[in-house]
Design an enzyme around this catalytic site. Structure first.
Site, PDB file in Angstrom:
ATOM      1  N   GLY A  91     -44.856  21.274  16.529  1.00 29.60           N
ATOM      2  CA  GLY A  91     -44.103  22.586  16.903  1.00 29.60           C
ATOM      3  C   GLY A  91     -42.590  22.542  16.465  1.00 29.60           C
ATOM      4  N   THR A  92     -41.976  21.695  16.409  1.00 29.42           N
ATOM      5  CA  THR A  92     -40.581  21.746  15.802  1.00 29.42           C
ATOM      6  C   THR A  92     -40.528  21.850  14.590  1.00 29.42           C
ATOM      7  OG1 THR A  92     -39.408  20.463  17.783  1.00 29.42           O
ATOM      8  CG2 THR A  92     -38.589  20.026  15.519  1.00 29.42           C
TER       9      THR A  92
ATOM     10  N   ASN B 294     -40.263  27.198  27.832  1.00 29.93           N
ATOM     11  CA  ASN B 294     -40.853  25.639  28.229  1.00 29.93           C
ATOM     12  C   ASN B 294     -40.486  25.264  29.599  1.00 29.93           C
ATOM     13  OD1 ASN B 294     -38.495  25.850  26.697  1.00 29.93           O
ATOM     14  ND2 ASN B 294     -38.287  23.672  26.534  1.00 29.93           N
TER      15      ASN B 294
ATOM     16  N   GLN C  26     -45.983  26.570  24.199  1.00 30.68           N
ATOM     17  CA  GLN C  26     -46.362  26.663  25.636  1.00 30.68           C
ATOM     18  C   GLN C  26     -47.490  27.254  26.183  1.00 30.68           C
ATOM     19  OE1 GLN C  26     -45.152  24.473  28.121  1.00 30.68           O
ATOM     20  NE2 GLN C  26     -43.715  23.522  26.797  1.00 30.68           N
TER      21      GLN C  26
ATOM     22  N   SER D 143     -48.800  24.093  18.717  1.00 28.66           N
ATOM     23  CA  SER D 143     -48.496  22.353  18.708  1.00 28.66           C
ATOM     24  C   SER D 143     -49.681  21.863  19.177  1.00 28.66           C
ATOM     25  CB  SER D 143     -47.539  22.138  19.605  1.00 28.66           C
ATOM     26  OG  SER D 143     -47.405  20.723  19.891  1.00 28.66           O
TER      27      SER D 143
ATOM     28  N   HIS E 258     -50.043  18.595  20.537  1.00 28.06           N
ATOM     29  CA  HIS E 258     -50.236  17.633  21.736  1.00 28.06           C
ATOM     30  C   HIS E 258     -49.819  18.412  23.300  1.00 28.06           C
ATOM     31  CE1 HIS E 258     -45.878  17.157  22.925  1.00 28.06           C
ATOM     32  NE2 HIS E 258     -45.775  17.524  21.738  1.00 28.06           N
TER      33      HIS E 258
ATOM     34  N   THR F 281     -48.831  13.982   1.724  1.00 31.74           N
ATOM     35  CA  THR F 281     -50.371  13.661   2.267  1.00 31.74           C
ATOM     36  C   THR F 281     -50.683  14.286   3.487  1.00 31.74           C
ATOM     37  OG1 THR F 281     -50.214  11.885   0.762  1.00 31.74           O
ATOM     38  CG2 THR F 281     -51.825  11.839   2.425  1.00 31.74           C
TER      39      THR F 281
ATOM     40  N   CYS G 171     -37.190  17.457  25.917  1.00 36.73           N
ATOM     41  CA  CYS G 171     -36.471  17.138  24.999  1.00 36.73           C
ATOM     42  C   CYS G 171     -34.861  16.931  25.136  1.00 36.73           C
ATOM     43  CB  CYS G 171     -36.423  18.140  23.771  1.00 36.73           C
ATOM     44  SG  CYS G 171     -38.238  17.989  23.196  1.00 36.73           S
TER      45      CYS G 171
END
Lengths: 392, 392
Positions: free
Chosen positions: A72-73, A155, A183, A203, A205, A241, A329
């Site tokens: 996401g970042t 978030n 989120q 994202s 995860h 890759t 974070c």
């Protein structure tokens, strides 16, 4: 000792078994580089195609509108920097970005860097519930704005923003609209078409997919510059890759999210509301932060007056409960939350804050154990607090 | 039909079982966000520490000199852009980069983008063997050079460069030295200290680790700017939730690489040399490209005159053998190799080129089958070629 209770699903989630099962063959047998033209390369190319389709379907996009990133970042960085670097060449009079004061650091820090490069940034204020008011966007936007970037949901406090309305205002003023949907994507039904947005970061995860993968939705026909240059993968928008197993897992996680969405929403909202209800009823001088109505399904965020949130987390952790003060974070940076500051919270209100975010793996019994532990810990900490006379 | 033979280890490699075994717990049980301060976060933080130590040990660095990225390409981008953006503030008179004409696109395309931003780039020529001559660097370097970036070994023809000598010349002129070591790190003993370099890019999926992970070695004390901004992970040099399972897998792959290095080198060089010997002896009008002496252990690169390399790959693929014309990253673009052009190859020499790169999973029997198939295919293609009278 009991099993650990994980109430930090807004920070990260376990990878689903079905996701791991789909990833493994792409580590052991189908390990080709998708850029290779032989059998091994073609197998992984096909896997990327399927994953791209699944991710696109989750948000109502077409596969070619999906650019895979490392998370996401990076998707936020690509949206903001990619747009501004492209605009600098194609519409140099558009030098301004509008964002909000409660964005994730991936947006805010990229904005700061773009300011250093000569762009200007306007940070919209929020209401005490953490809501961006469309009128505030309307009153500042003008022809010099290239991009409006407002998160879909915050978030820390979970407030869901009026994205559709904000996007319309941006477009009326000739600006593009990006939203960080990390989120919510996969948790609530999202259709990029009906939202009328140009770019969206998502994202893996956060929805039981692997870490290290994300994507940027880029509306068909829109051109932005790459941030990572090289071999020209992802239609030259993101070289390197491809993380094939990660992307395959992300695709599977999206497919599962779509399949389970109504079940997820129902289950998680029930747990969330039960948690909120018990906390507010049983723990004195506690308050729910953010919006009650416009809220992500999995977020609860409280202030416990007279208590230090970090002490709370440590005590909860000792009791086997994983919680957070807010954004994962920024916890380690030990700086007060910029989100709560923007919501007008006092130092005491910020200090006493705690985020408990639920997931499919949690049970009602876990919520009960959590509230019991929390009530005891809050009381204990208050008796040790200098504000003892006020709250204990 | 026989099992497929994979002779494209320079493009990507299978993930080792031991690597997968170490990754899995970080998907299913230890799924915390390393930025979280609770148990789940601490577990993943510890895992990152161990991985960082293992990666550092492989190249003789200290753990804090390792910055994890999403792969070799991002590491190259970070080294070049990060250095130049930092230099722009701290030593604005240094506006030049020196690199070579045979770098990977991750370096070349980043250089092109930096040229657009006002920096200048000098591209060093190479010998017909693909070697950069220190004298060429010496004769162009001056006080305006911020960074010299020369790859450790070329990804197409395998030529290993005189990195130590080049780094010394860079330093004597007050420039930093970066090397893209993606093709060699983990395959030959490397000590960043004895090489005397400032930055080095390495990748996981070339040494039986997972795709989607790499690292940049940054010498202690050296400051560069981040490319991806956000939550401040990796000492603020690379934001974004860490790809914990990927990084754990990379760490294990590095540990295995160190443990197996002498075994790997011996085995793979023997296969490589046997392949070279048989091809040159049995296939007329064939030539080995690159340096015979200064060569990566796993690379062979041939020109078969009068044959089209892409036809060769397709025919080999039909025979169950995976090969490449050169860089996996540029095959699909169908443009002639910039590396072979820089080596002074004619169109015919470029067209007839084929890379066969070996790995631990290959056997002598596979090499025998490959040469037999190759000899037959080359002969068949030559009889169809307009150059029939010349080579068939």
């Amino acid at each position: 000792m009991n099993e650990h209770i994980y109430l930090d699903s807004a920070a990260s989630t376990p990878v689903a078994d079905e996701v791991i099962d789909e990833m493994l063959p792409y580590m052991k047998q189908q390990y080709g580089n998708p850029s290779s033209i032989h059998k091994f390369g073609r197998e992984t190319t096909r896997a990327l195609q399927l994953a791209r389709k699944r991710v696109a379907e989750m948000i109502g996009a077409s596969p070619r509108e999906i650019t895979f990133t490392s998370g996401g970042t990076e998707a936020d960085n690509l949206a903001l920097r990619g747009t501004m670097m492209h605009t600098r060449r194609t519409a140099p009079e558009k030098t301004r970005i509008i964002t909000s004061s409660i964005e994730h650091d991936a947006v805010l820090e990229t904005c700061k860097d773009l300011e250093k490069m000569g762009f200007s940034v306007t940070y919209l204020p929020v209401t005490p519930e953490g809501m961006i008011r469309p009128i505030d966007l309307e009153s500042t936007i003008s022809g010099d704005v290239a991009l409006v970037s407002i998160m879909y949901a915050n978030n820390e406090v979970g407030t869901v923003q009026p994205v559709q309305e904000l996007a319309k205002i941006a477009h009326n003023a000739g600006a593009l609209f990006h939203t960080d949907a990390v989120q919510v994507a996969g948790k609530v039904p999202i259709s990029v078409g009906s939202l009328g947005i140009d770019m969206m970061s998502i994202s893996s995860h956060k929805i039981n997919g692997p870490k290290g993968v994300g994507a940027l939705y880029i509306k068909s026909g829109l051109h932005i510059d790459p941030v990572i240059h090289g071999g020209g993968q992802e239609s030259s928008l993101r070289s390197g890759t491809e993380n094939v197993p990660g992307i395959v897992g992300f695709g599977k996680a999206c497919e599962l999210a779509v399949k389970r969405m109504s079940q997820y929403t129902e289950y998680v909202i029930a747990l969330r509301d039960y948690l909120i209800e018990r906390v507010l009823k049983e723990i004195p001088h506690s308050r729910l932060n953010g919006s009650l109505k416009s809220r992500t399904p999995n977020n609860t965020h409280f202030t416990f007056f007279g208590v230090n949130g970090e002490d709370l987390i440590i005590k909860l952790d000792e009791s086997g409960i994983a919680a957070s003060t807010g954004s994962a974070c920024s916890v380690k940076k030990q700086k007060p939350s910029h989100v709560l500051k923007a919501m007008g919270f006092s130092y005491e209100e910020i200090t006493g804050s705690l985020r408990l975010s639920v997931g499919m793996q949690n049970t009602k019994e876990e919520i009960n154990r959590t509230v019991d532990a929390l009530a005891a810990i809050v009381q204990e900490l208050r008796t040790l607090s200098p504000f003892k006379s006020k709250y204990a």
